[in-house]
Enzyme design. Sequence first.
Site, PDB file in Angstrom:
ATOM      1  N   GLY A 189       0.832  -1.207   0.000  1.00 57.96           N
ATOM      2  CA  GLY A 189       0.000   0.000   0.000  1.00 57.96           C
ATOM      3  C   GLY A 189       0.864   1.254   0.000  1.00 57.96           C
ATOM      4  N   PHE A 190       0.201   2.352   0.053  1.00 56.94           N
ATOM      5  CA  PHE A 190       0.891   3.644  -0.014  1.00 56.94           C
ATOM      6  C   PHE A 190       1.869   3.816   1.162  1.00 56.94           C
ATOM      7  CE2 PHE A 190      -0.085   7.988   1.813  1.00 56.94           C
ATOM      8  CZ  PHE A 190       1.005   8.622   1.236  1.00 56.94           C
ATOM      9  N   ILE A 191       1.376   3.739   2.389  1.00 55.42           N
ATOM     10  CA  ILE A 191       2.270   3.953   3.545  1.00 55.42           C
ATOM     11  C   ILE A 191       3.193   2.740   3.732  1.00 55.42           C
ATOM     12  CG2 ILE A 191       2.421   4.445   6.020  1.00 55.42           C
ATOM     13  CD1 ILE A 191      -0.395   5.707   5.841  1.00 55.42           C
TER      14      ILE A 191
ATOM     15  N   LEU B 282      -0.518  -2.768   8.926  1.00 52.92           N
ATOM     16  CA  LEU B 282      -1.093  -1.651   8.155  1.00 52.92           C
ATOM     17  C   LEU B 282      -2.235  -2.097   7.244  1.00 52.92           C
ATOM     18  CD1 LEU B 282       1.895  -0.600   8.883  1.00 52.92           C
ATOM     19  CD2 LEU B 282       1.574   0.949   6.959  1.00 52.92           C
TER      20      LEU B 282
ATOM     21  N   GLY C 171      -3.793  -1.933  -2.389  1.00 50.42           N
ATOM     22  CA  GLY C 171      -2.361  -1.757  -2.647  1.00 50.42           C
ATOM     23  C   GLY C 171      -2.054  -2.139  -4.093  1.00 50.42           C
TER      24      GLY C 171
ATOM     25  N   THR D  38     -12.237  -7.094   7.166  1.00 46.21           N
ATOM     26  CA  THR D  38     -10.775  -6.952   7.103  1.00 46.21           C
ATOM     27  C   THR D  38     -10.267  -6.241   8.356  1.00 46.21           C
ATOM     28  OG1 THR D  38     -10.952  -6.677   4.730  1.00 46.21           O
ATOM     29  CG2 THR D  38      -8.874  -6.009   5.712  1.00 46.21           C
TER      30      THR D  38
ATOM     31  N   ASP E  39       0.197  -8.649   1.351  1.00 42.97           N
ATOM     32  CA  ASP E  39      -0.800  -7.685   0.872  1.00 42.97           C
ATOM     33  C   ASP E  39      -1.746  -8.423  -0.073  1.00 42.97           C
ATOM     34  OD1 ASP E  39      -0.455  -4.233   0.414  1.00 42.97           O
ATOM     35  OD2 ASP E  39      -2.055  -5.376  -0.525  1.00 42.97           O
TER      36      ASP E  39
ATOM     37  N   TYR F  84     -16.206   2.417   9.699  1.00 41.80           N
ATOM     38  CA  TYR F  84     -14.743   2.430   9.647  1.00 41.80           C
ATOM     39  C   TYR F  84     -14.178   2.880  10.992  1.00 41.80           C
ATOM     40  CZ  TYR F  84     -10.018   3.611   8.150  1.00 41.80           C
ATOM     41  OH  TYR F  84      -8.662   3.695   8.043  1.00 41.80           O
TER      42      TYR F  84
ATOM     43  N   LYS G 262     -12.023   0.523  13.606  1.00 42.75           N
ATOM     44  CA  LYS G 262     -10.668   0.886  14.056  1.00 42.75           C
ATOM     45  C   LYS G 262     -10.625   1.042  15.577  1.00 42.75           C
ATOM     46  CE  LYS G 262      -7.900   1.026  10.566  1.00 42.75           C
ATOM     47  NZ  LYS G 262      -6.642   0.254  10.601  1.00 42.75           N
TER      48      LYS G 262
END
Length: 330
Positions: free
Chosen positions: A10-12, A80, A36, A99, A31, A153, A157
């Site tokens: 993914g990005f981060i 992540l 991603g 997920t 991943d 979401y 979290k």
Amino acid sequence: MRVLITGGAGFIGSHLAEAHLNKGDEVYVIDDLSTGFLDNIAGLQKEKRFKDRFFVTVDSILNHEKMLELVGICDQVYHLAAAVGVLYVLAHPFESIRTNIQGTEKVLELCNKFKKRVLITSSSEVYGKHLHAPLVETDNVIYGPSTKFRWSYAASKLMDEFMALAYHRTNGLDVVIARLFNTVGPRQTGAYGMVIPRFVGQALEGKALTVYGDGKQTRTFTYVKDVVDALMGLMASPDATGQVFNVGGTEEISIESLARKIIAMTGSDSTIEYIPYDVAFAKDFEDMRRRVPSIQKIKDCIGFEPKTDLNGILENVIKFMSERKGTIYR
Ligand code: UDP
């Protein structure tokens, strides 16, 4: 050191993988490519110096056997992998909850089994719809009703945080939680609603910049390399164990001003188009008017402060996206 990064394509995650590889560590990525892209790590896979110490698995973190193997061989785990982006969460409500909750549970269960240190990435979304600033880790959470799916979401979290803290309290799990505020930089895609790659892409193509609502809502933005420094700092600090930390920037800007700044910095002829929320998101949507972190706690613990300001962030994103016309990043 052997490091496992879930969501490492993914990005981060891809920036974090790069930083650990540059440090000389052995890096394992898992991943499922839901948000991603292998493109994010293709450069790292080609680098000769990383050849024997960069390993990528395309699979779900819900695959018990695979995760058993990976958590078993690594010394530290960064978790992540998650459903990200408002558009993605609204379009895939069930998968997102699954997920985020079952995936984190799996990671925690295995880290507890093998006694591995784990960093869980949470989100500023957990605070909900506050109007005050800055947001402090001990603030209350304020959500809308369960009929508005955006809050699923935030709630998932928050449940991740509760699970991590419960494992710490009852089993002594070596865990730290990072609440990430809006993180931006090269390789972030605008496909799932993220405002900066969307605005930069629109400005570079001479299209109108799509400002949702009245544009007076505000955000702070953190450069991805600063976020990576913060995550690595928290992972390396025993004092951070069992605690929650905000990771974010301090320069508050309205989305309307951000659009104007991006038009000026790209030298674009684009205009601004104001789009009502019910047109942009159809239904189930509530925006946050303001989102600014207090970063005092992380500063006191590991001395973290962001190094790149908003102008520097935008310069980097504009350069990256200008060089990659017509790719996944636009
Ligand atoms: N936004 C916008 N136009 C876009 C995408 C986003 O005006 O094309 C707004 C969005 O409504 C929010 C802010 O920009 O107020 C940041 O959105 P993003 O999805 O990047 O992150 P969020 O803070 O909502 O998680």
